[in-house]
Design a protein around this motif. Structure first.
Motif, PDB file in Angstrom:
ATOM      1  N   PHE A   8      -6.008  -6.499 -10.504  1.00  0.00           N
ATOM      2  CA  PHE A   8      -4.137  -6.870 -10.190  1.00  0.00           C
ATOM      3  C   PHE A   8      -3.931  -8.279  -9.749  1.00  0.00           C
ATOM      4  CE2 PHE A   8      -5.167  -5.484  -6.072  1.00  0.00           C
ATOM      5  CZ  PHE A   8      -6.505  -5.192  -5.873  1.00  0.00           C
ATOM      6  N   SER A  66     -10.220  -5.562  -2.402  1.00  0.00           N
ATOM      7  CA  SER A  66     -10.778  -5.664  -3.751  1.00  0.00           C
ATOM      8  C   SER A  66     -11.463  -5.886  -2.897  1.00  0.00           C
ATOM      9  CB  SER A  66      -9.357  -6.280  -4.151  1.00  0.00           C
ATOM     10  OG  SER A  66     -10.028  -7.159  -5.497  1.00  0.00           O
ATOM     11  N   LEU A 112       0.681  -1.205   0.144  1.00  0.00           N
ATOM     12  CA  LEU A 112      -0.532  -0.155   0.340  1.00  0.00           C
ATOM     13  C   LEU A 112       1.094   1.634  -0.264  1.00  0.00           C
ATOM     14  CD1 LEU A 112      -3.200   0.463  -0.250  1.00  0.00           C
ATOM     15  CD2 LEU A 112      -2.234  -1.843   0.619  1.00  0.00           C
TER      16      LEU A 112
HETATM   17  C1  PHB Z   1      -4.914  -6.868   2.103  1.00  0.00           C
HETATM   18  O1  PHB Z   1      -3.970  -7.162   2.549  1.00  0.00           O
HETATM   19  O2  PHB Z   1      -5.603  -7.355   2.936  1.00  0.00           O
HETATM   20  C2  PHB Z   1      -5.065  -6.241   1.021  1.00  0.00           C
HETATM   21  C3  PHB Z   1      -5.213  -5.202   0.739  1.00  0.00           C
HETATM   22  C4  PHB Z   1      -5.588  -4.731  -0.697  1.00  0.00           C
HETATM   23  C5  PHB Z   1      -6.550  -5.791  -1.347  1.00  0.00           C
HETATM   24  C6  PHB Z   1      -7.195  -6.544  -1.168  1.00  0.00           C
HETATM   25  C7  PHB Z   1      -6.373  -7.318   0.347  1.00  0.00           C
HETATM   26  O3  PHB Z   1      -6.807  -4.977  -2.585  1.00  0.00           O
END
Ligand code: PHB
Length: 474
Positions: A301, A224, A143
């Protein structure tokens, strides 16, 4: 790169160390995914990505048949952990892959560490996941890597005041932190930071707060699968007409859901590591093949994370095959080293080469090869205990100094009288003794100084580094 080495090392160790099974030539990849429940779209995309890779590259690599075993954890961490244990214990899985949410990847980390099985995180994206086990490698993203560029873009494009809305767990907190800090560093201000529960979120009350704050933009992270609900409520609350711009990481405008989201996505700006619209021949071919294999489903993705995860497994298997022969070669490399001392002692004493000297060289080969194997096997044991390559080699040299010296001194001292004898029959025993004594005087220095350098340079497959990459490592 370091992670790839660890991955190769773990895979090699598993392939070499497993007791003989009927399935010796099978590599079972245990894929644990949320196939049902709130995160089911992640499961569906990940599975399709992994299957497409196998369809395109065949199911055999480096003589091993790859078997993909998909298990549904329903998005519950205790189920993920149990399935991981069962896959290793019952199905002899050599690799674990998937993990649709951060808590699911974290629940598996101790299992992977304990069993020394590689864990490929192809979905979850909280930055710190890779720190939880040396056996984790990630083919998804983090992230911070998606959020910081969004903040820079916002600051450069006239956005001054933002409210952040994130799912209240690992990746959301990463997104909030990295967006806010980067945005503020670039002159923006964050009016409010709103966190929404991960499970069954109702975005309506939170979106009302955003509307009341009247920022220039709302920055969003939802995992997602939740993007369509978020966007629907964004429109229902009238935020699309309020002049509040929607910005975020690409999780909210997930390619799998874009068709459901429809016009609500128009005007939204998101940053991400993958878009199905990426304009490259490679991506066009990937999207076309994926849609063909999946009744027109567009890859997101998550599919790419799983496709890359399979590519990692195939490349690691290709890379590690035949690795064991490297050890034999390195152990053998000490033989010419030991010869040097024998040749030198014949030359300095002006002794011609003879059958006796040849027998001396054979004895020298044996002792030198044995010392070489001693060094290599102790080095591998030290690596398996978790030491880095350099530390493992230092420990090997420290502990093996005594046995190597002892074998050399015993051989040397035992044959010293024969090497200096001049009585009857000495012509027969002297060349042999000279070769062994000369070789054994030089061998310890070569075995303990030159061999370690060669091993560190050429023998890479068993590495398990102590120091792991930190923040944002994938
Ligand atoms: C997660 O790490 O839980 C995660 C991160 C991004 C996403 C989905 C799950 O799109």
């Amino acid at each position: 790169m370091v992670r790839f080495s660890v991955f190769c090392a773990a895979l090699t160790a598993l392939l070499l160390a497993e007791p003989a099974h009927a399935d010796d030539n099978i590599v079972t990849v245990g894929m644990i995914l949320p196939m049902t429940g709130q995160q089911a779209s992640t499961g569906k995309q990940e599975r399709a990505g992994a299957e497409l890779y196998m369809q395109q590259h065949g199911d055999t690599v480096a003589g091993k048949k790859i078997v993909l075993e998909v298990k549904d954890d329903t998005g519950a961490a205790d189920v993920t952990k149990r399935l991981a244990e069962e896959l290793i214990g019952n199905d002899h899985a050599k690799v674990l892959m998937g993990f649709g949410l951060t808590p699911l990847a974290l629940a598996t980390a101790p299992v992977a560490t304990e069993a020394k099985v590689p864990e490929i995180v192809s979905a979850a994206a909280t930055a710190m996941i890779t720190e939880k086990s040396p056996y984790i490698v990630r083919t998804s993203f983090t992230l911070p890597q998606a959020s910081a560029p969004m903040a820079e873009w916002a600051a450069k494009n006239g956005i001054k005041k933002v409210v952040t809305v994130v799912a209240d767990y690992g990746p959301g907190i990463d997104a909030e932190k990295w967006f806010s800090e980067t945005f503020e560093k670039n002159g923006g201000s964050v009016a409010e930071k709103i966190r929404v529960p991960l499970k069954n979120p109702d975005f309506a009350p939170f979106l009302q707060r955003v509307k009341d704050d009247a920022p220039d933009a709302v920055f969003v992270f939802v995992p997602s699968g939740q993007g369509a609900i978020f966007m629907k409520e964004f429109v229902e609350r009238g935020l699309d007409k309020s002049g509040i711009k929607l910005i975020g990481t690409g999780d909210v405008t997930d390619d799998d859901l874009l068709a459901d989201i429809g016009d609500a996505a128009l005007g939204a700006v998101t940053t991400h590591h993958y878009s199905a619209a990426h304009d490259s021949p490679e991506n066009k071919a990937f999207v076309a093949a994926f849609e063909k294999a999946n009744n027109g489903m567009r890859p997101n993705f998550m599919a790419v994370g799983a496709y890359d995860g399979m590519a990692l497994i195939y490349q690691a298997l290709e890379k590690t095959k035949g690795d064991a022969s490297g050890d034999a070669l390195l152990a053998a490399s000490v033989i010419p080293m030991a010869l040097l001392g024998g040749i030198f002692s014949l030359w300095i004493t002006r002794t011609p080469f003879s059958v006796s000297a040849a027998i001396g060289f054979v004895a020298l080969f044996g002792i030198a090869a044995m010392d070489g194997i001693l060094i290599l096997s102790y080095y591998h044991l030290s690596l398996e205990s978790g030491l880095s390559r350099v530390n493992a080699m230092l420990q090997t040299c420290r502990t093996q100094l005594r046995p190597v010296m002892m074998t050399c001194i015993v051989a040397c001292v035992g044959l010293l009288p024969a090497a200096f004898s001049s009585g009857i029959g000495s012509q027969v025993q002297r060349p042999l003794a000279l070769v062994v004594v000369g070789g054994m005087l030089l061998a310890p220095a070569l075995i303990l100084l030159v061999l370690p350098v060669l091993v560190l340079k050429f023998c890479r497959a068993q590495e398990l580094p102590e120091e792991l990459p930190r923040e944002g490592a994938t």
